[in-house]
Design an enzyme around this catalytic site. Structure first.
Site, PDB file in Angstrom:
ATOM      1  CG  PHE A 163      -1.681  -1.812   1.111  1.00  0.00           C
ATOM      2  CD1 PHE A 163      -3.148  -1.532   0.014  1.00  0.00           C
ATOM      3  CD2 PHE A 163      -1.871  -2.500   2.308  1.00  0.00           C
ATOM      4  CE1 PHE A 163      -3.212  -2.740   0.070  1.00  0.00           C
ATOM      5  CE2 PHE A 163      -2.297  -3.656   2.705  1.00  0.00           C
ATOM      6  CZ  PHE A 163      -3.341  -3.844   1.422  1.00  0.00           C
ATOM      7  CD  GLU A 197      -1.956   4.350  -5.979  1.00  0.00           C
ATOM      8  OE1 GLU A 197      -2.535   4.669  -5.199  1.00  0.00           O
ATOM      9  OE2 GLU A 197      -0.683   3.780  -5.867  1.00  0.00           O
ATOM     10  NE  ARG A 201      -7.557  -3.800 -23.618  1.00  0.00           N
ATOM     11  CZ  ARG A 201      -7.972  -4.170 -24.083  1.00  0.00           C
ATOM     12  NH1 ARG A 201      -9.299  -4.438 -24.599  1.00  0.00           N
ATOM     13  NH2 ARG A 201      -8.240  -3.357 -25.834  1.00  0.00           N
ATOM     14  CB  ILE A 202     -11.463  -4.297 -16.907  1.00  0.00           C
ATOM     15  CG1 ILE A 202     -11.787  -2.905 -16.290  1.00  0.00           C
ATOM     16  CG2 ILE A 202     -11.472  -6.033 -15.912  1.00  0.00           C
ATOM     17  CD1 ILE A 202     -11.282  -2.461 -15.350  1.00  0.00           C
ATOM     18  N   GLY A 213      -0.165  -7.158  -4.495  1.00  0.00           N
ATOM     19  CA  GLY A 213      -0.774  -8.201  -4.063  1.00  0.00           C
ATOM     20  C   GLY A 213      -1.857  -7.847  -5.675  1.00  0.00           C
TER      21      GLY A 213
END
Lengths: 326, 737
Positions: free
Chosen positions: B240, B702, B625-626, B466
């Site tokens: 993070f 983010e 795009r995913i 992650g």
């Protein structure tokens, strides 16, 4: 962790022998081991009593409830005898800690658990409980979670147990066994106010062991329950809590057992609240008026003034939940 | 140029390729390395940290510690060698301006918990006990740790127009001060490092968001060439942001290993994580907003005070205040307040989430004042070009986020009058907020090797903290090579691999993904070229642009029966492998590129007891795009949980008397448990962004936290009519309703 020796006691007598020589009893270890790792606790000898036959939960002949000191929190919470007769006990247990901890921790250890005060647990801070005479860093430090009742200049920390609050409400008695035999002490006498000696937390004599806790018979039917207010919804100690048990007949309160947690240096029996309730007819106004008496003698610190209001509201809400209205 | 006919796995739901390794405990994190990697004889280091907040060390008594059997050395400023500590010269260093914290190079104590010594012993237990026995004495000075009282530096300012005058002149002007607590990252994996010297060569297994930084930093600390340092970090248990910089404990571990001439393992305790591994700084943020009666915002003035240390100057990026709305007059003045604390660092959505909390709370306050729906108010201030630069947007589908979110969340059921909707003891409220996060890209390289058995290995020195980089890169490579995912292995986390940027700024997919795409496209074309030039190939003579590859088989597009496999091609040509390195070198874009979010929250507030429960949350994201919806959900839900936590729970508490962090543990520093997390959902608007980067992503890691905290706070207002301007929102703040 400081070095220590470990003995697994195979009998009560063996445990008491070691205890008398200064051995520290360990069962679930969920507090003690934690504090040993922080070097807050530095026992020379651990005496493991978790194998002793002190796990029974039984109804007493007079209709009370006796819980063996080594019964696990999870087992006690789930036990039908407990759930049916004293839901306040089951609820207090189930709102404590986490499932994993409740599977390890015992009833005796729960009562004996030490404060969560951050300064007590940080060995670089001043703490009269950990090091008598060093001062109380919490008194003028960050004390949002600290006590408003039963405090002294020496110590302002709370007793963290939820179970003990329910037990205090129900006027439970602690059965002790020791080198000189057995004795009973009321829970509210067993846990000591800090006064000028906050390192003395309970009435256990050297070598003594908690064998059981007994809840006396109360008039039936008895409605009871536990309310815990905290920042997150699980796995956290109480900001405030209320254990309430009421015996109501014909809309009139005949018996009231009330105690508060998260606010006292010991589980705080609310006798003024109880006295106000007895003989009165249940109503929202009564719950409110009685709850107003919960904070008699309260002394807020820099960061926990809100607990005065919050305690009243917690008690009022739980009186309403348990007692209902006409 | 040849294009693959379709994307077979990119865009599809795929489980993590390393999921089984992780859940069976076989994924090896920094502290897990040892004999299996040829690291034998590891000894253990434990830090001794200062128990004062500021002052000087006057004495260190190590006798009791050194007398313990198994203790090898106790190192502190009195006996540590002077280290070169060159400036980290590498252009990609993220050390902030100032003088970085050094490993035992002087007797100063700069903050509570600063490492003042390290014990090295043959077992962890002995090392921990010995560290407790080290007695340190100090000349104690009073530390200054209170953001609200300490003097600030000169401001860094941004201005367009004349915001102060415009605010004064506005028909409606609001002024609010918001306060945000300091937050710690609290990744599940603590910081950990194993350091081993072989002569003048140093190898470290470090928890990091990019292996290049420990290499560069440790080379600078020890004054050795960076080629002499290798860093490996195959798995990271969350970061993070706190695995971005190389913190002082890494230098201490390397120093200890050099002193005892053995490999040294150092793992920070949870408590120590709060001292020297960064945090999100606390802010006091005064916001002035001016608008006309119809909700056209004319002026926004940000006066910001943020925590920093005395020895370095950490700056978060608050530029969301310049670009989110079409506001003609904007001024931002950001003052750093140097305190006797350790240096803050980036934490998820750094700066963006902090500034978004104030902007989006202020918008909600303005909407209430003007009696305009909060979404409508935002729509009325939606820009047609970048308000700060004038650039056209690559893509900006924030309106669509609002529309989709409002529809899916049932926004029309929100009662605009606060404090009215009830469910038993609970007041019910809905809130929403927008967010943005820049689409950044960085140069990256990737190597691909296609083996004779028809499988491929793709490598780049990126990280996977992650997001599922192992998996997403495998997907990109598999499609570009025309292989099934199972035939592709992606390796990362080693400085011996082709260079990649830090895994941060949500730019890994754009940067490393584009390099992987380039490498695999080129390798595919090389294989096709080999085939069409090979007289023995069925594809001989076919136009290479007319050849596609599916499941490892090259074929002519117009005649799929005509073709051969990679294996056949390589075997016939006696090629054990084909390999090459691809790269991505982004150019300055003429577009304004951001990912956007619209977050919707429904809360229940027990007004008598001050309790807030988030009942529902929906995030709608415009993130390009995913690559993998399952990984995206993992990012989005994790980010939103982080935002709920920021809104309601997280608060690093400092004792102003001595600088002590009071709640440096996970019992007292609250993060949500499962019971705190409601029904949550993420939606991704269809928004492939071809202008952003070759694979059309805008970055997701983010944006998923930006806007969450204000959505919760706005919902609390809608539920109660009470505006809480401090985070976290506590029961005591809500009492007295």
């Amino acid at each position: 962790m400081f070095p220590f020796s470990y003995t697994n006691a195979s009998s009560l007598q063996e445990a008491l022998d070691h205890g008398q020589r200064g051995g520290r009893y360990i069962a679930g270890g969920t507090t003690l081991v934690d504090l040993m790792r922080e070097t807050v606790e530095r026992p020379d000898e651990l005496v493991d009593i978790s194998g002793l036959p002190l796990t029974e939960i039984t109804m007493t002949p007079r209709g009370g409830l006796r819980i063996g000191a080594l019964a696990r929190m999870a087992d006690v919470a789930a036990e039908p005898k407990v759930r049916n007769t004293y839901p306040v006990i089951s609820q207090a247990l189930e709102l404590s800690a986490s499932a994993q901890l409740r599977n390890m921790a015992t009833i005796g250890g729960n009562i004996m658990q030490r404060t969560r005060c951050a300064y007590f647990r940080d060995v670089s801070a001043d703490c009269n409980k950990r090091l008598p005479g060093s001062g109380c860093a919490a008194l003028h430090g960050y004390n949002r979670t600290h006590a408003i009742l039963g405090t002294s200049e020496s110590c302002v920390c709370t007793h963290p147990s939820d179970l003990a609050v329910a037990l205090a409400a129900l006027e439970a008695v602690v059965h002790l066994v020791g080198p000189d035999g057995e004795r009973d002490v009321a829970l509210t006498d067993f846990l000591l106010l800090p006064g000028g000696t906050p390192h003395r937390e309970h009435a256990v004599r050297p070598g003594e062991l908690i064998a059981a806790v007994e809840i006396p018979a109360h008039p039936r039917p008895l409605r009871s329950g536990y309310l815990k207010v905290r920042d997150r919804q699980s796995y956290e100690f109480a900001l405030t809590s209320a254990a309430v048990a009421l015996h109501i007949r014909g809309g009139v309160i005949r018996a009231a057992k009330v105690a508060a947690g998260g606010v006292g240096t010991v589980p705080w029996k609310l006798t003024a609240v109880e006295d106000h309730l007895i003989g009165r007819r249940r109503s929202p106004q009564l719950w409110s008026a009685a709850a107003d008496l919960a904070t008699e003698g309260a002394r807020p610190l820099d960061h926990n003034r809100f607990k005065i209001d919050l305690l009243k509201r917690t008690v009022e809400r739980q009186l309403l939940i348990v007692g209902g209205t006409e | 140029m040849t294009q693959q006919p379709h994307r077979a796995v990119v865009g599809t739901d795929q489980p993590r390729v390393d999921g089984r390794l992780k859940v069976t405990g076989k994924a090896r994190y920094a502290a897990d390395h040892g004999p299996a990697e040829g690291v034998d004889g590891i000894v253990h280091a434990v830090l001794v940290e200062s128990s004062i907040g500021r002052g000087r060390i006057t004495g260190i008594d190590t006798r009791a510690a050194e007398n313990l059997p198994g203790v090898l050395r106790v190192i502190h400023h009195g006996n540590a060698p002077r280290l070169p500590y060159r400036d980290n010269p590498f252009p990609d260093s993220i050390n902030p301006p100032g003088e970085r914290l050094r490993a035992f190079q002087d007797d100063l104590v700069r903050f509570f918990g600063e490492p003042v010594g390290v014990v090295v012993a043959t077992t962890l237990e002995v090392a921990r006990h010995a560290a407790r026995l080290v007695e340190v004495t100090y000349d104690v000075e009073l530390p200054v740790v209170d953001l609200s009282r300490a003097p600030a530096d000169e401001p860094e300012t941004y201005a367009r127009g004349d915001a102060d005058t415009a605010w004064e002149a506005a028909e409606v002007h609001l002024e609010m001060t918001y306060r945000m607590s300091r937050n710690h990252h609290n990744a599940m994996e603590p910081h950990a490092i194993i350091a081993r010297w072989q002569g003048e060569r140093l190898t470290v297994w470090d928890k990091t968001q990019w292996v290049a930084d420990p290499r560069n930093e440790l080379a600078a600390v020890f004054g050795i060439p960076r080629e002499a340092v290798r860093c490996l970090s195959p798995f990271v248990g969350g970061a993070f942001g706190n695995g971005g910089r190389t913190w002082v404990h890494s230098a201490i571990a390397a120093l200890a290993a050099r002193e005892v001439r053995r490999p040294v393992k150092l793992v920070l305790t949870r408590r120590q994580q709060y001292f020297t591994a960064g945090f999100r700084p606390g802010y006091e943020y005064t916001m002035r907003v001016g608008s006309d009666r119809r909700g056209r915002i004319t002026a926004m003035v940000h006066d910001v005070r943020g925590e920093s240390s005395r020895y370095e100057r950490h700056s978060d990026d608050l530029s969301i205040g310049r670009m989110l709305y079409a506001i003609p007059h904007v001024r931002q003045a950001v003052r750093h307040v140097p305190l006797d604390i350790s240096t803050p660092t980036w934490m998820r959505g750094p700066g963006w989430s902090s500034a978004a909390y104030t902007i989006e709370s202020a918008l909600d306050e303005l909407a209430h004042e003007l009696e305009i729906d909060p979404i409508e108010l935002r729509m009325r201030n939606e820009p047609t070009q970048d308000p700060a630069t004038g650039q056209p947007f690559s893509t900006r589908r924030l309106r669509e986020c609002y529309d989709v979110g409002a529809r899916e969340f049932g926004w029309h059921r929100r009662n605009p009058t606060p404090g009215v909707a009830r469910d038993g003891d609970w007041l019910i409220g809905m809130g929403m907020a927008a967010g943005a996060y820049m689409t950044e890209r960085a140069a990256a390289q990737a190597h691909v090797r296609l083996d004779a058995n028809g499988t491929a290995v793709v490598q780049s020195a990126t990280s996977d903290i992650g997001p599922g980089t192992h998996t997403s890169m495998t997907q990109v490579a598999a499609d570009a090579l025309g292989l099934p995912m199972g035939a592709v292995e992606f390796r990362l986390g080693d400085t011996a691999l082709p260079p990649a940027p830090i895994q941060a700024l949500a730019w890994t997919m754009a940067s490393v993904g584009s390099a992987v795409q380039d490498a695999c496209d080129r390798l595919r074309r090389r294989a096709i070229a080999l085939a069409v030039d090979d007289e023995r190939s069925p594809l001989h003579g076919v136009d290479p642009d007319d050849v596609a590859v599916e499941r490892g088989r090259m074929h002519a597009r117009d005649d799929p029966s005509r073709g051969e496999t990679y294996r056949q091609l390589l075997a016939r040509n006696n090629r054990p492998f084909l390999g090459l390195t691809g790269s991505y070198n982004p150019e300055e874009s003429r577009f304004s590129m951001y990912a956007y979010s619209a977050i919707f929250a429904e809360v229940a507030v027990d007004a008598r007891l001050g309790l807030v429960r988030v009942r529902r949350m929906l995030g709608v994201f415009d993130a390009g795009r995913i690559i993998n919806p399952r990984l995206a959900d993992s990012q989005a839900l994790g980010g939103m949980i982080g935002g709920i936590s920021q809104a309601l729970l997280e608060h690093t508490v400092t004792d102003h008397r001595d600088g002590r962090i009071v709640n440096a543990n996970l019992a007292d520093y609250l993060v949500p448990v499962n019971a705190d997390i409601p029904d949550m959902r993420a939606i991704y608007v269809d928004s492939v962004d071809d202008k952003a980067d070759p694979i059309g992503v805008k970055g997701l890691g983010e944006i998923v936290i930006v806007g969450v905290a204000p959505a919760v706070a706005n919902a609390v207002f809608n539920a109660t009519g009470r505006r809480i301007r401090d985070l976290p929102i506590t029961p005591e703040a809500l009492l007295g309703l």
